[in-house]
Design a protein around this motif. Structure first.
Motif, PDB file in Angstrom:
ATOM      1  N   LYS A 288       0.809  -1.216   0.000  1.00  0.00           N
ATOM      2  CA  LYS A 288       0.000   0.000   0.000  1.00  0.00           C
ATOM      3  C   LYS A 288       0.841   1.265   0.000  1.00  0.00           C
ATOM      4  CE  LYS A 288      -3.856   2.203   2.339  1.00  0.00           C
ATOM      5  NZ  LYS A 288      -4.832   2.092   3.400  1.00  0.00           N
ATOM      6  N   HIS A 289       1.948   1.287   0.743  1.00  0.00           N
ATOM      7  CA  HIS A 289       2.758   2.493   0.862  1.00  0.00           C
ATOM      8  C   HIS A 289       4.073   2.396   0.091  1.00  0.00           C
ATOM      9  CE1 HIS A 289       0.127   4.546   3.621  1.00  0.00           C
ATOM     10  NE2 HIS A 289       0.005   3.444   4.333  1.00  0.00           N
ATOM     11  N   ASP A 290       4.199   1.426  -0.811  1.00  0.00           N
ATOM     12  CA  ASP A 290       5.421   1.306  -1.596  1.00  0.00           C
ATOM     13  C   ASP A 290       5.649   2.530  -2.470  1.00  0.00           C
ATOM     14  OD1 ASP A 290       5.870  -1.128  -0.445  1.00  0.00           O
ATOM     15  OD2 ASP A 290       5.249  -2.305  -2.194  1.00  0.00           O
ATOM     16  N   ASP A 291       4.575   3.112  -2.999  1.00  0.00           N
ATOM     17  CA  ASP A 291       4.715   4.270  -3.874  1.00  0.00           C
ATOM     18  C   ASP A 291       5.239   5.488  -3.118  1.00  0.00           C
ATOM     19  OD1 ASP A 291       2.321   4.332  -2.458  1.00  0.00           O
ATOM     20  OD2 ASP A 291       1.283   5.529  -3.970  1.00  0.00           O
ATOM     21  N   VAL A 292       5.064   5.553  -1.818  1.00  0.00           N
ATOM     22  CA  VAL A 292       5.568   6.672  -1.018  1.00  0.00           C
ATOM     23  C   VAL A 292       7.084   6.674  -1.042  1.00  0.00           C
ATOM     24  CG1 VAL A 292       5.697   7.648   1.305  1.00  0.00           C
ATOM     25  CG2 VAL A 292       3.535   6.747   0.461  1.00  0.00           C
ATOM     26  N   ALA A 293       7.713   5.527  -0.863  1.00  0.00           N
ATOM     27  CA  ALA A 293       9.169   5.434  -0.880  1.00  0.00           C
ATOM     28  C   ALA A 293       9.710   5.791  -2.266  1.00  0.00           C
ATOM     29  CB  ALA A 293       9.618   4.033  -0.465  1.00  0.00           C
ATOM     30  N   VAL A 294       9.058   5.340  -3.300  1.00  0.00           N
ATOM     31  CA  VAL A 294       9.508   5.630  -4.662  1.00  0.00           C
ATOM     32  C   VAL A 294       9.425   7.123  -4.939  1.00  0.00           C
ATOM     33  CG1 VAL A 294       8.961   5.281  -7.112  1.00  0.00           C
ATOM     34  CG2 VAL A 294       8.942   3.350  -5.546  1.00  0.00           C
ATOM     35  N   SER A 295       8.328   7.761  -4.564  1.00  0.00           N
ATOM     36  CA  SER A 295       8.188   9.193  -4.820  1.00  0.00           C
ATOM     37  C   SER A 295       9.160  10.004  -3.972  1.00  0.00           C
ATOM     38  CB  SER A 295       6.745   9.655  -4.601  1.00  0.00           C
ATOM     39  OG  SER A 295       6.369   9.473  -3.257  1.00  0.00           O
ATOM     40  N   ALA A 296       9.431   9.574  -2.741  1.00  0.00           N
ATOM     41  CA  ALA A 296      10.408  10.268  -1.901  1.00  0.00           C
ATOM     42  C   ALA A 296      11.804  10.158  -2.500  1.00  0.00           C
ATOM     43  CB  ALA A 296      10.391   9.697  -0.490  1.00  0.00           C
TER      44      ALA A 296
END
Length: 108
Positions: free
Chosen positions: A71-79
């Motif tokens: 669910k929060h994998d995209d947060v790390a990628v965008s950061a």
């Protein structure tokens, strides 16, 4: 009782033990004490499987988050993307070569 009915019943039971609801970004997460999370872990996992997120608290302070996998994998990628973009915009500084002594110099 069909499996989805069991899941809905489990969610209701978890919601009965869950405390306040916190907002982190656009995600609604329900707070649950560590003691209740320990006692009701399988019910919490059913809730996570259904898409719910929980913040586990200890003495009222958040210590862990239970979220659906991925669910929060995209947060790390965008950061990571934002950091690399910011670094690319900074000028390169030629600091020259440092000696080992300069790197480990004491500030005494």
């Amino acid at each position: 009782m069909p499996p989805t009915a069991w899941a809905k019943l489990a969610i209701r039971e978890v919601n009965a033990i869950v405390g306040n609801i916190t907002t982190i970004g656009a995600v609604m997460e329900e707070a649950v004490s560590a003691a209740d999370a320990n006692r009701q872990f399988s019910l919490l996992l059913r809730g996570v499987r259904e898409g719910h997120s929980y913040v586990v608290t200890s003495h009222g302070k958040p210590v862990a988050r239970l979220v659906p996998a991925g669910k929060h994998d995209d947060v790390a990628v965008s950061a990571r993307t934002a950091l690399l973009s910011r670094l690319e915009k900074q000028p390169v500084t030629n600091a020259g070569r440092w000696t080992r002594d300069e790197l480990y110099e004491d500030d005494q």
